[in-house]
Design a protein around this motif. Structure first.
Motif, short mmCIF file in Angstrom:
data_model
loop_
_atom_site.label_atom_id
_atom_site.label_comp_id
_atom_site.label_asym_id
_atom_site.label_seq_id
_atom_site.Cartn_x
_atom_site.Cartn_y
_atom_site.Cartn_z
N ARG A 28 -48.64 -43.69 55.22
CA ARG A 28 -48.48 -42.59 56.91
C ARG A 28 -48.07 -41.72 57.30
O ARG A 28 -46.56 -41.74 56.11
N VAL A 29 -48.28 -40.89 58.16
CA VAL A 29 -47.85 -39.65 58.18
C VAL A 29 -48.00 -39.05 59.06
O VAL A 29 -48.96 -38.56 59.94
N SER A 30 -46.81 -37.81 58.71
CA SER A 30 -46.49 -37.25 60.29
C SER A 30 -45.93 -35.53 60.38
O SER A 30 -45.43 -35.68 59.49
N LEU A 44 -51.36 -31.35 55.74
CA LEU A 44 -52.30 -33.09 55.18
C LEU A 44 -52.49 -32.87 53.82
O LEU A 44 -52.30 -34.08 53.34
N ALA A 48 -55.45 -38.41 54.36
CA ALA A 48 -54.42 -39.54 55.04
C ALA A 48 -55.09 -40.82 55.64
O ALA A 48 -56.32 -40.90 56.40
N VAL A 51 -52.37 -40.89 60.36
CA VAL A 51 -51.73 -39.26 60.87
C VAL A 51 -51.34 -39.38 62.54
O VAL A 51 -52.44 -39.66 62.84
N ILE A 62 -57.39 -33.05 62.63
CA ILE A 62 -57.59 -35.29 62.06
C ILE A 62 -58.13 -35.72 61.69
O ILE A 62 -58.60 -37.29 61.33
N ALA A 66 -58.19 -38.11 58.40
CA ALA A 66 -57.52 -38.91 58.83
C ALA A 66 -58.75 -39.97 59.02
O ALA A 66 -59.66 -39.92 59.64
N GLY A 173 -44.92 -38.51 54.11
CA GLY A 173 -44.27 -39.85 55.96
C GLY A 173 -42.77 -39.80 55.74
O GLY A 173 -42.88 -39.76 57.20
#
Length: 296
Positions: A28-30, A44, A48, A51, A62, A66, A173
């Motif tokens: 999980r990436v923010s 990124l 991923a 996102v 994204i 994503a 993340g």
């Protein structure tokens, strides 16, 4: 019109969430920490799984990189951004704002569905409220994830509460990096996978439709069974040290028969006769192990 299976299952990165076994989702990436100062594609770097955007400007990247877009807890009241995220056509993971009720949380998923995207998964994160997680799944019929990145020790409890999957954030993340961050992520993933395998095998009903799925389900049950047998053998060893007469000479056949009868009440299809032979083998294996340890 969608089927019941479609309403209760969303595919994220090849993982079926909400049908069959619980799953573990990593990465999980923010993009919020970048505050729009770094191009989303650059931030990124590579594909991923989940996102979270900082703003609508991140959505094209994204969409390209994503497997699912995250409606983060910190911006759930930004309805235009929620609708824009849902409009990407990707699965949408809707986090719960800490103070939000089940009704608000489920209602936010409705905004996504209103954009024609019913691939919605609810996600409880932060300080997990497992009661709310269970209530949301029952009220909405949608899959529910538990983000255990902050406390992987809650993985087993989350699966027991009915989570359809566990989210474990990777170094990108969580802010971790380098070998230490990767090692920590790997340990967290192992803890989550153990929870899904062992607790899921005991508490999560499955209806496998293919031979491969059936074998995978059997593997999970066998893993849980092996864990329980190892624990039982250890406890049997303690009993042998406490009994006035240990070993095979100290077997209490009346207690063993009562044990089998209680087990048969839980497993009526196996019945007492079959269970008696199984438990005799288990008890003898434990006694042999206790004797070997006593001699060593």
């Amino acid at each position: 019109m969608t089927t019941t299976l479609e309403r209760h299952m969303v595919t994220i990165g090849g993982l079926r969430v909400g049908h069959g076994p619980a799953v573990v989702i990593g990465g999980r990436v923010s993009l919020r920490p970048h505050r729009g100062q770094v191009d989303a594609r650059e931030a990124l770097g590579e594909r991923a799984t989940l996102v979270e955007p900082y703003s609508a400007a991140d959505l094209p990247a994204i969409a390209a990189l994503a497997d699912a877009v995250v409606v983060g807890a910190t911006w759930t009241r930004d309805i235009p951004l929620v609708r824009a995220a849902a409009g990407l056509g990707l699965p949408v993971v809707v986090e719960r704002r800490p103070s939000a009720s089940v009704e608000e949380w489920v209602g936010l998923a409705g905004y996504c569905a209103a954009e024609g995207n019913d691939q919605v998964v609810l996600c409880e994160g932060g300080r997990l409220d497992l009661g709310v997680l269970r209530a949301a799944r029952a009220a909405s019929g949608r899959p529910v994830l538990a983000d255990v990145s902050r406390d992987p020790g809650l993985a087993a409890a989350a699966v027991a509460a009915g989570a359809d999957g566990l989210v474990v954030a990777g170094p990108a993340g969580t802010g971790g990096s380098g070998a230490a961050g990767r090692a920590e992520e790997a340990a967290d993933m192992r803890a989550a996978e153990e929870a899904v395998t062992l607790v899921g095998a005991l508490l999560r009903p499955e209806s496998p439709a293919t031979l491969a799925e059936c074998r995978e389900a059997i593997d999970r049950v066998d893993a849980a069974l092996a864990t329980l047998l190892e624990r039982r053998a250890a406890l049997a060893g303690v009993v042998q040290r406490l009994k006035p007469v240990g070993g095979f000479a100290g077997r209490d056949l009346a207690r063993e028969r009562a044990l089998v009868a209680r087990m048969a009440a839980r497993a009526p299809q196996l019945g007492e006769e079959r269970l008696a032979s199984v438990m005799n083998a288990v008890i003898e294996a434990g006694l042999h192990l206790a004797e070997e340890r006593a001699r060593s």
